[in-house]
Design a protein around this motif. Structure first.
Motif, PDB file in Angstrom:
ATOM      1  N   ASN A  69       9.096   1.857   7.562  1.00  0.00           N
ATOM      2  CA  ASN A  69       8.006   1.622   8.502  1.00  0.00           C
ATOM      3  C   ASN A  69       8.284   2.174   9.892  1.00  0.00           C
ATOM      4  N   ASN A 126      -1.972  -0.422   0.387  1.00  0.00           N
ATOM      5  CA  ASN A 126      -2.125  -0.297   1.839  1.00  0.00           C
ATOM      6  C   ASN A 126      -1.448   0.971   2.354  1.00  0.00           C
ATOM      7  N   LEU A 127      -1.428   2.007   1.528  1.00  0.00           N
ATOM      8  CA  LEU A 127      -0.832   3.287   1.887  1.00  0.00           C
ATOM      9  C   LEU A 127      -1.916   4.194   2.441  1.00  0.00           C
ATOM     10  N   ARG A 128      -1.731   4.616   3.705  1.00  0.00           N
ATOM     11  CA  ARG A 128      -2.745   5.408   4.381  1.00  0.00           C
ATOM     12  C   ARG A 128      -2.102   6.599   5.082  1.00  0.00           C
ATOM     13  N   SER A 141       5.130   2.205  -1.641  1.00  0.00           N
ATOM     14  CA  SER A 141       5.125   3.630  -1.965  1.00  0.00           C
ATOM     15  C   SER A 141       4.506   3.868  -3.338  1.00  0.00           C
ATOM     16  N   GLY A 155       3.437   8.184   4.699  1.00  0.00           N
ATOM     17  CA  GLY A 155       2.007   8.271   4.443  1.00  0.00           C
ATOM     18  C   GLY A 155       1.432   9.624   4.823  1.00  0.00           C
ATOM     19  N   TYR A 192      -5.088   3.150  -1.081  1.00  0.00           N
ATOM     20  CA  TYR A 192      -5.692   2.536   0.095  1.00  0.00           C
ATOM     21  C   TYR A 192      -5.911   1.038  -0.087  1.00  0.00           C
ATOM     22  N   VAL A 199       4.409   0.371  11.998  1.00  0.00           N
ATOM     23  CA  VAL A 199       3.500   0.713  10.904  1.00  0.00           C
ATOM     24  C   VAL A 199       3.275  -0.510  10.029  1.00  0.00           C
ATOM     25  N   THR A 232      -1.937   6.994   8.091  1.00  0.00           N
ATOM     26  CA  THR A 232      -1.248   6.470   9.276  1.00  0.00           C
ATOM     27  C   THR A 232      -0.006   5.668   8.929  1.00  0.00           C
ATOM     28  N   SER A 233       0.403   5.654   7.666  1.00  0.00           N
ATOM     29  CA  SER A 233       1.574   4.863   7.242  1.00  0.00           C
ATOM     30  C   SER A 233       2.870   5.628   7.494  1.00  0.00           C
ATOM     31  N   GLN A 278       2.827  -2.843   6.846  1.00  0.00           N
ATOM     32  CA  GLN A 278       3.567  -2.846   5.592  1.00  0.00           C
ATOM     33  C   GLN A 278       2.770  -2.146   4.488  1.00  0.00           C
ATOM     34  N   PHE A 279       3.466  -1.345   3.696  1.00  0.00           N
ATOM     35  CA  PHE A 279       2.824  -0.647   2.587  1.00  0.00           C
ATOM     36  C   PHE A 279       3.830  -0.507   1.451  1.00  0.00           C
TER      37      PHE A 279
END
Length: 286
Positions: A135, A212-214, A146, A221, A208, A141, A216-217, A143-144
């Motif tokens: 992050n 929550n992977l964008r 992979s 990301g 997405y 960033v 902007t990640s 949380q996401f």
């Protein structure tokens, strides 16, 4: 190139054309609209779409003129050779394009991440660990999770590899003058490319809304979406090229000995396949 048996000039020089100017105007409208769009102009999406449609209209007529010149027998071996060199250099430029993004990913993983975690930066970011993905050192960033290689990326790999096989079968059928077989296998190639794009669209939806992977990640990301997104754009272009070639095949434009439009599109499609294999290993597995 059904007109190859006619008398052709030593080297064909086309007449003055309006297409370079009109294409430049379309690109100018697109880029100006894009800059305004990024700055929040409400009218920019409409003018961008208008510029894009105008550019497609210009390219339709431009390529149509080239097809007509070929079919009436104005292209000889020297023009054919120049097309082959032009396509080769174009694909080389695309190789460099993707290498830049692979290089950015390599730098982020093996240089920037290690630098942020070294002893000199421990006072600034004591909790940061040199793992990928992350992050960022300041944990700014959201949380996401992979992306994993299964199931969609692996399915897409199988789809593209299969499309390379069907395209090769179609090419050999054309060289053997089996036009109907060539059309069928080329249509299968285009269909596999469209299925690939559908699966990639679903993968983005999954990224997405569930991971929550964008874009902007962080570095992960941005490099993930730039690499896979530009590859998807190239698959779209390749499928469009092969579709046009298929229409020309149906109209009887090619012979067993003269069909560079088919070959050029096939080179491009195999290049897209190879890029995906590298992307599949580096982005999804490593």
């Amino acid at each position: 190139m059904s007109g190859q048996n006619q008398q052709v000039p030593y080297y064909f020089v086309p007449n003055p054309s309006r297409h370079p100017l009109t294409a430049s105007l379309g690109l100018l409208v697109m880029m100006g609209s894009l800059a305004a769009w990024l700055n929040g102009a409400s009218w920019a999406p409409l003018t961008f779409a208008a510029g894009l449609l105008f550019l497609f209209w210009v390219l339709y007529h431009w390529f149509g003129d080239a097809i007509f010149e070929s079919e009436v027998g104005q292209y000889g071996k020297r023009v054919d050779k120049s097309y082959r060199w032009s396509m080769s250099w174009f694909i080389f430029s695309e190789v460099m394009f993707f290498l830049a993004f692979f290089g950015a990913l390599f730098y982020a993983r093996h240089f920037a991440t290690d630098t942020f975690a070294n002893l000199e930066n421990k006072l600034l970011w004591p909790d940061f660990a040199a793992v990928w993905p992350n992050n960022g050192p300041a944990d700014l960033v959201a949380q996401f999770r992979s992306m994993t290689p299964w199931p969609l990326p692996t399915i897409n790999t199988a789809l593209l590899l299969t499309s390379g096989v069907t395209l090769t079968v179609s090419h050999h059928a054309l060289r053997d003058n089996h036009r109907r077989k060539a059309i069928i296998w080329l249509a299968a190639t285009v269909l596999l490319g469209l299925i690939f794009l559908f699966c990639q669209g679903y993968e983005y939806f999954h990224a997405y809304h569930e991971l929550n992977l964008r874009l902007t990640s962080g570095a992960y990301g941005s490099t993930f979406f730039l690499l896979t997104g530009f590859h998807g754009f190239h698959v779209t272009l390749g499928a469009l090229m092969l579709f046009v070639v298929m229409i020309r095949l149906i109209r009887g434009h090619f012979t067993a000995d003269h069909h560079f439009a088919f070959e050029g599109a096939a080179w491009y499609w195999h290049f897209v396949d190879v890029v995906w294999l590298g992307l599949y290993v580096v982005v999804y597995w490593l």
